[in-house]
Design a protein around this motif. Structure first.
Motif, PDB file in Angstrom:
ATOM      1  N   TYR A 156       0.817  -1.218   0.000  1.00  0.00           N
ATOM      2  CA  TYR A 156       0.000   0.000   0.000  1.00  0.00           C
ATOM      3  C   TYR A 156       0.858   1.280   0.000  1.00  0.00           C
ATOM      4  O   TYR A 156       0.327   2.379  -0.142  1.00  0.00           O
ATOM      5  CB  TYR A 156      -0.929   0.013   1.217  1.00  0.00           C
ATOM      6  N   TYR A 157       2.173   1.117   0.165  1.00  0.00           N
ATOM      7  CA  TYR A 157       3.052   2.291   0.226  1.00  0.00           C
ATOM      8  C   TYR A 157       3.954   2.329  -1.003  1.00  0.00           C
ATOM      9  O   TYR A 157       4.597   1.329  -1.343  1.00  0.00           O
ATOM     10  CB  TYR A 157       3.917   2.234   1.489  1.00  0.00           C
ATOM     11  N   HIS A 158       4.001   3.470  -1.665  1.00  0.00           N
ATOM     12  CA  HIS A 158       4.915   3.607  -2.804  1.00  0.00           C
ATOM     13  C   HIS A 158       5.929   4.705  -2.526  1.00  0.00           C
ATOM     14  O   HIS A 158       5.614   5.744  -1.935  1.00  0.00           O
ATOM     15  CB  HIS A 158       4.142   3.882  -4.104  1.00  0.00           C
ATOM     16  N   ILE A 210       8.354   7.810  -2.838  1.00  0.00           N
ATOM     17  CA  ILE A 210       8.301   9.084  -3.574  1.00  0.00           C
ATOM     18  C   ILE A 210       9.621   9.853  -3.483  1.00  0.00           C
ATOM     19  O   ILE A 210       9.853  10.776  -4.266  1.00  0.00           O
ATOM     20  CB  ILE A 210       7.144   9.984  -3.074  1.00  0.00           C
ATOM     21  N   GLN A 246       4.354   7.086   0.401  1.00  0.00           N
ATOM     22  CA  GLN A 246       2.978   7.591   0.510  1.00  0.00           C
ATOM     23  C   GLN A 246       1.999   6.427   0.451  1.00  0.00           C
ATOM     24  O   GLN A 246       2.150   5.516  -0.373  1.00  0.00           O
ATOM     25  CB  GLN A 246       2.683   8.583  -0.615  1.00  0.00           C
ATOM     26  N   HIS A 247       1.012   6.480   1.334  1.00  0.00           N
ATOM     27  CA  HIS A 247      -0.021   5.441   1.332  1.00  0.00           C
ATOM     28  C   HIS A 247      -0.919   5.649   0.124  1.00  0.00           C
ATOM     29  O   HIS A 247      -1.376   6.760  -0.144  1.00  0.00           O
ATOM     30  CB  HIS A 247      -0.839   5.516   2.619  1.00  0.00           C
ATOM     31  N   ARG A 248      -1.145   4.602  -0.623  1.00  0.00           N
ATOM     32  CA  ARG A 248      -1.870   4.724  -1.900  1.00  0.00           C
ATOM     33  C   ARG A 248      -3.319   5.171  -1.710  1.00  0.00           C
ATOM     34  O   ARG A 248      -3.878   5.845  -2.589  1.00  0.00           O
ATOM     35  CB  ARG A 248      -1.840   3.392  -2.656  1.00  0.00           C
ATOM     36  N   GLU A 249      -3.927   4.830  -0.595  1.00  0.00           N
ATOM     37  CA  GLU A 249      -5.338   5.179  -0.382  1.00  0.00           C
ATOM     38  C   GLU A 249      -5.501   6.473   0.415  1.00  0.00           C
ATOM     39  O   GLU A 249      -6.218   7.378  -0.005  1.00  0.00           O
ATOM     40  CB  GLU A 249      -6.062   4.022   0.310  1.00  0.00           C
ATOM     41  N   THR A 250      -4.836   6.563   1.548  1.00  0.00           N
ATOM     42  CA  THR A 250      -5.013   7.747   2.410  1.00  0.00           C
ATOM     43  C   THR A 250      -4.188   8.941   1.944  1.00  0.00           C
ATOM     44  O   THR A 250      -4.442  10.075   2.361  1.00  0.00           O
ATOM     45  CB  THR A 250      -4.628   7.420   3.864  1.00  0.00           C
ATOM     46  N   LYS A 251      -3.150   8.682   1.111  1.00  0.00           N
ATOM     47  CA  LYS A 251      -2.242   9.727   0.599  1.00  0.00           C
ATOM     48  C   LYS A 251      -1.373  10.332   1.699  1.00  0.00           C
ATOM     49  O   LYS A 251      -0.712  11.345   1.478  1.00  0.00           O
ATOM     50  CB  LYS A 251      -3.030  10.847  -0.114  1.00  0.00           C
ATOM     51  N   LYS A 252      -1.362   9.724   2.885  1.00  0.00           N
ATOM     52  CA  LYS A 252      -0.514  10.238   3.958  1.00  0.00           C
ATOM     53  C   LYS A 252       0.949   9.864   3.719  1.00  0.00           C
ATOM     54  O   LYS A 252       1.247   8.827   3.120  1.00  0.00           O
ATOM     55  CB  LYS A 252      -0.973   9.681   5.307  1.00  0.00           C
ATOM     56  N   ILE A 253       1.848  10.742   4.206  1.00  0.00           N
ATOM     57  CA  ILE A 253       3.275  10.559   4.003  1.00  0.00           C
ATOM     58  C   ILE A 253       3.892   9.875   5.227  1.00  0.00           C
ATOM     59  O   ILE A 253       3.582  10.222   6.372  1.00  0.00           O
ATOM     60  CB  ILE A 253       3.973  11.916   3.757  1.00  0.00           C
TER      61      ILE A 253
END
Length: 361
Positions: free
Chosen positions: A11-13, A15, A28-35
């Motif tokens: 779930y984390y890509h 950056i 960054q979490h793919r769903e929540t967009k949190k760093i």
């Protein structure tokens, strides 16, 4: 690493890479967009990270994921924005008040770790492992060297820590305990105070605190971070009393001397006299087109007052900076902006007064 663990990490890509050598990156979490921060650990204590993941302690990054497998671990933790204490030291942006506040905050964080059952020992207290956020919040990071305290253990089985900051017991002279972190705090205080000694006088009373923290025998150190915090409080009281006494000694005629002449250092007074003389010479040689006699001398006198206002405001003569609240800001850009605005106002008023006088005569 099982399938469920692999799925959670997917779930984390990535950056950005923060430190390629130590395998640290921003993800960054793919769903929540949190760093978050992702670390691949090869030297670590899995028990510590699993314990910290269950805790919600203020002043340490919150752990989102901790997955072990194949001789290493993947850690996903809260991203903390700010500067490390090492960066602030290198930029010479620290004051004695900053140091005292940061150390007391670190004592609070360490106290919460040492109060756990069993106590958590960080064992790597150093400037690069301490982040100061834009809100001036202190955060302790990097628990790779951390361990749980085991009473009665003869000595550490693994020698780990940073050279120069590690306590003697981390080199085989005993077993790590909460007193190990107190040793690290003593070295940290020594590093911080030495760094700013050129720019600001650090009271000698800090040496007493440093010596007590860095005793070879743990029994001779402060026996808790709370005791260290109390000693810092006493240090603060001593400093304030000393400053009050110094202010009382300068409350006589000397406080009315212009900037540069309040110091007892002779060469500084000479430089100040030379500076005032140059400004006066420039002012008295000023020429204004089609202006002669009394109006010319009024222009010269006004220029002299404008130049003095810049010096007096910059030197905070008789606390003049209190007229502009921005001058009291701890942030240097805001502080200097306040000085600039106050200088601008005074110069404007002097020029306005000159214009009124010239119209009258």
């Amino acid at each position: 690493m099982n399938l469920e663990d692999r799925l959670s990490l997917s779930y984390y890509h990535e950056i950005a890479v923060l430190n390629k050598e130590h395998h640290i990156s921003v993800v960054q979490h793919r769903e929540t967009k949190k760093i978050y921060v992702k670390k691949i650990l090869t030297v670590y204590n899995g028990e510590i990270y699993r314990r910290l993941q269950k805790l919600d302690l203020e002043g340490i990054p919150k752990i989102r994921e901790f997955v072990e497998g194949e001789g290493q671990a993947v850690l996903i933790e809260e991203y903390i924005s700010g500067d490390t204490l090492q960066e602030k030291m290198d930029a010479c942006r620290l004051t004695e008040k900053d140091i005292r506040r940061y150390i007391k905050e670190l004592c609070r964080i360490l106290n919460s770790l040492h109060q756990q059952e069993p106590p958590v020992i960080h064992r790597d207290i150093k400037p690069s492992n301490i982040i100061i956020t834009p809100e001036e919040r202190v955060v302790l990071i990097d628990f790779n060297a951390a361990k749980s305290y085991t009473p009665g253990k003869a000595e550490d089985t693994m020698l780990i820590g940073t050279k120069g900051f590690a306590a003697p017991e981390q080199y085989g002279f005993g077993s790590s305990s909460p007193l190990t972190d107190i040793y690290g705090m003593g070295v940290l205080i020594r590093e911080l105070t030495a760094k700013i000694r050129v720019y600001e006088k650090i009271p000698d009373v800090y040496e007493k605190v440093i010596r007590r923290c860095t005793q070879m025998n743990p029994k001779d150190r402060y026996q808790s971070v709370q005791e260290l915090a109390n000693a810092l409080g006493e240090t603060h009281d001593y400093i304030e009393r000393d400053r009050k006494n110094q202010n009382q000694r300068t409350d006589g005629w000397r406080k009315y001397c212009p900037p540069g002449f309040r110091t007892p250092v002779l060469w500084k007074k000479f430089l100040s006299f030379a500076g005032y003389f140059v400004l006066f010479s420039i002012a008295m040689s000023l020429t204004v087109e089609r202006t002669y006699g009394l109006p010319l001398w009024l222009n010269r006198f006004c220029f002299w007052l404008c130049a003095l206002s810049l010096v007096f405001v910059g030197g905070d003569y008789l606390g003049i900076q209190k007229l502009m609240p921005l001058c009291g800001s701890k942030k240097r850009p805001v502080h200097y902006l306040g000085i600039f605005l106050l200088d601008t106002c005074l110069v404007f008023l002097l020029l306005l007064l000159l214009e009124v006088i010239l119209r009258v005569i």
